[in-house]
Design a protein around this motif. Sequence first.
Motif, mmCIF file in Angstrom:
data_model
loop_
_atom_site.group_PDB
_atom_site.id
_atom_site.type_symbol
_atom_site.label_atom_id
_atom_site.label_comp_id
_atom_site.label_asym_id
_atom_site.label_seq_id
_atom_site.Cartn_x
_atom_site.Cartn_y
_atom_site.Cartn_z
ATOM 1 N N ALA A 130 24.043 57.257 46.566
ATOM 2 C CA ALA A 130 22.848 57.285 47.576
ATOM 3 C C ALA A 130 21.727 56.618 46.919
ATOM 4 C CB ALA A 130 22.519 58.599 48.030
ATOM 5 N N ARG A 131 21.628 56.545 45.461
ATOM 6 C CA ARG A 131 20.304 56.136 44.992
ATOM 7 C C ARG A 131 20.431 54.790 44.414
ATOM 8 N NH1 ARG A 131 20.127 61.490 44.441
ATOM 9 N NH2 ARG A 131 17.841 62.459 44.508
ATOM 10 N N THR A 132 21.840 54.221 44.350
ATOM 11 C CA THR A 132 22.018 53.016 43.614
ATOM 12 C C THR A 132 22.691 52.063 44.473
ATOM 13 O OG1 THR A 132 22.492 54.480 41.756
ATOM 14 C CG2 THR A 132 23.152 52.357 41.420
ATOM 15 N N ARG A 133 22.120 50.665 44.617
ATOM 16 C CA ARG A 133 22.589 49.763 45.394
ATOM 17 C C ARG A 133 23.266 48.897 44.534
ATOM 18 N NH1 ARG A 133 19.510 45.490 46.529
ATOM 19 N NH2 ARG A 133 17.771 46.699 46.869
ATOM 20 N N SER A 134 24.745 48.278 44.709
ATOM 21 C CA SER A 134 25.501 47.552 43.872
ATOM 22 C C SER A 134 25.521 46.118 44.437
ATOM 23 C CB SER A 134 26.755 48.110 43.899
ATOM 24 O OG SER A 134 27.563 48.419 44.926
#
Length: 224
Positions: A130-134
């Motif tokens: 939810a906090r980390t865009r890849s």
Amino acid sequence: MLMLALDTATPAVTVALHDADGDRTLAAAHRVDARRHGELLLPCVDAVLAEAGRKLAEVTDVVVGVGPGPYTGLRVGLATAEAFAAALGQRVHGVCTLDGIAYASGLAEPFVVATDARRREVYWARYADARTRSTDPAVDRPAEIEAREEGIGALPAVGAGAALYESVFRGVRHDLPADQSAAALARLAAERLARGEELLPPRPLYLRRPDAQVPANYKVVTPR
């Protein structure tokens, strides 16, 4: 820190007032109408301030969703945030709209967020949690995403864009919020600022040219 957050990059006009020191949302307003961003945004801001019993002059930080999103709606939120910040003498903090939707999901596993980009396309990105865009935000037709991105259909999917194309995004989570939430956007911004992260500038993330184009063979008329 009293944070005013707003986002108009999706059909949702969403505003929240967040007490970052106490880590709580004091008030929030949410209306979904893709054609009335300009009409609804300021009344929502007024309603939020009134509900919280606070004044605009008390706001110390302004947070705005920078998209990706359609041209007109996105500009309403950005221009309003810039105007508030100028009046208050404060900076505007930009946050990717897809990141706010991802954060609101609370998922701890890989997933995808997709919003409606019209023209049978979606704005989308992959997330590790939810906090980390890849991946970087992108705009594509769902069928092109499925052909290019291996395993995309098996991932949990969040957002109104994913719900429109369930033949591609087969893991749509209908139990999770489909639209943007300014309260979630504010909490995410507060977390990042507390870690000393630099947020995005308040510049629109369009990803494609606007629908309005100069007609071909357009002749400029100049006075004699």
